[in-house]
Design a protein around this motif. Structure first.
Motif, mmCIF file in Angstrom:
data_model
loop_
_atom_site.group_PDB
_atom_site.id
_atom_site.type_symbol
_atom_site.label_atom_id
_atom_site.label_comp_id
_atom_site.label_asym_id
_atom_site.label_seq_id
_atom_site.Cartn_x
_atom_site.Cartn_y
_atom_site.Cartn_z
ATOM 1 N N LEU A 58 0.859 -1.175 0.000
ATOM 2 C CA LEU A 58 0.000 0.000 0.000
ATOM 3 C C LEU A 58 0.898 1.228 0.000
ATOM 4 O O LEU A 58 1.746 1.382 0.878
ATOM 5 N N ASN A 59 0.748 2.081 -1.006
ATOM 6 C CA ASN A 59 1.461 3.357 -1.105
ATOM 7 C C ASN A 59 0.391 4.434 -1.117
ATOM 8 O O ASN A 59 -0.418 4.473 -2.029
ATOM 9 N N ALA A 60 0.379 5.284 -0.093
ATOM 10 C CA ALA A 60 -0.727 6.226 0.010
ATOM 11 C C ALA A 60 -0.270 7.639 0.312
ATOM 12 O O ALA A 60 0.768 7.859 0.926
ATOM 13 N N LEU A 61 -1.090 8.566 -0.115
ATOM 14 C CA LEU A 61 -0.920 9.979 0.181
ATOM 15 C C LEU A 61 -2.045 10.358 1.135
ATOM 16 O O LEU A 61 -3.225 10.193 0.821
ATOM 17 N N MET A 62 -1.665 10.829 2.311
ATOM 18 C CA MET A 62 -2.634 11.253 3.324
ATOM 19 C C MET A 62 -2.760 12.771 3.240
ATOM 20 O O MET A 62 -1.758 13.473 3.279
ATOM 21 N N THR A 63 -3.969 13.245 3.132
ATOM 22 C CA THR A 63 -4.238 14.679 3.131
ATOM 23 C C THR A 63 -5.375 14.908 4.115
ATOM 24 O O THR A 63 -6.532 14.608 3.810
ATOM 25 N N GLY A 64 -5.026 15.379 5.302
ATOM 26 C CA GLY A 64 -6.042 15.512 6.349
ATOM 27 C C GLY A 64 -6.598 14.145 6.689
ATOM 28 O O GLY A 64 -5.853 13.228 7.016
ATOM 29 N N ASP A 65 -7.921 13.974 6.535
ATOM 30 C CA ASP A 65 -8.529 12.672 6.803
ATOM 31 C C ASP A 65 -8.806 11.878 5.526
ATOM 32 O O ASP A 65 -9.494 10.864 5.552
ATOM 33 N N SER A 66 -8.244 12.322 4.403
ATOM 34 C CA SER A 66 -8.425 11.620 3.132
ATOM 35 C C SER A 66 -7.194 10.786 2.801
ATOM 36 O O SER A 66 -6.073 11.148 3.146
ATOM 37 N N ILE A 67 -7.424 9.679 2.118
ATOM 38 C CA ILE A 67 -6.333 8.811 1.685
ATOM 39 C C ILE A 67 -6.559 8.435 0.227
ATOM 40 O O ILE A 67 -7.679 8.152 -0.186
#
Length: 156
Positions: A58-67
């Motif tokens: 899993l490679n993710a970008l977290m922006t606030g509470d969004s993924i």
């Protein structure tokens, strides 16, 4: 159900970035994008599970509470599937739509991960088809005793 409507919107939004993730190999933990400053709430997270011949990344970008990001399963003697996730973080729980290609077909299913320290544990439970997507019948009854991913450094 409010989450189903939200999930539908997430799936629709994820279709545009689906092509990029399908071209990524599930054996690489490359960074999606880097945060721009110390006060920026945007950051990368990468998780990996390698057990015997099975690999999940899993490679993710977290922006606030969004993924948003890519998720790939390479399970021994099963079809490999790679795709995108798009969802929200609720406390220690990630709920997302996973859009992926498997056996030459595009599919969408709901995924839920529970964060425990530096681990993500994938939730499992009864599913149903809803608007062409597989979703959990009741997220409150999910079992978190299956696949465990360890947080790993993201590669640039």
């Amino acid at each position: 159900m409010r989450f189903s409507l939200h999930l539908s919107k997430l799936v629709a939004a994820s279709l545009g970035c689906w092509i990029t993730a399908c071209n990524q190999s599930p054996t690489q933990n490359s960074a999606v994008e880097m945060k721009t400053s110390e006060t920026d709430s945007t950051y990368n997270v990468c998780y990996s599970s390698v057990v015997k011949r099975d690999t999940v990344l899993l490679n993710a970008l977290m922006t606030g509470d969004s993924i948003t990001g890519s998720l790939g399963y390479k399970l021994y003697e099963k079809d490999q599937n790679n795709g995108t996730i798009l969802g929200k973080v609720y406390g220690d729980t990630i709920r997302a739509a996973y859009t992926f290609m498997s056996e030459g077909r595009e599919s969408v299913r709901e995924v839920v991960f529970l964060k425990k320290d530096s681990l993500l544990v994938e939730g499992y439970g009864k599913v149903k088809e809803e608007n062409g997507r597989m979703v959990f019948e009741n997220v409150n009854t999910l079992k978190f005793d299956g696949l465990v991913l360890q947080r790993v450094p993201c590669k640039d």
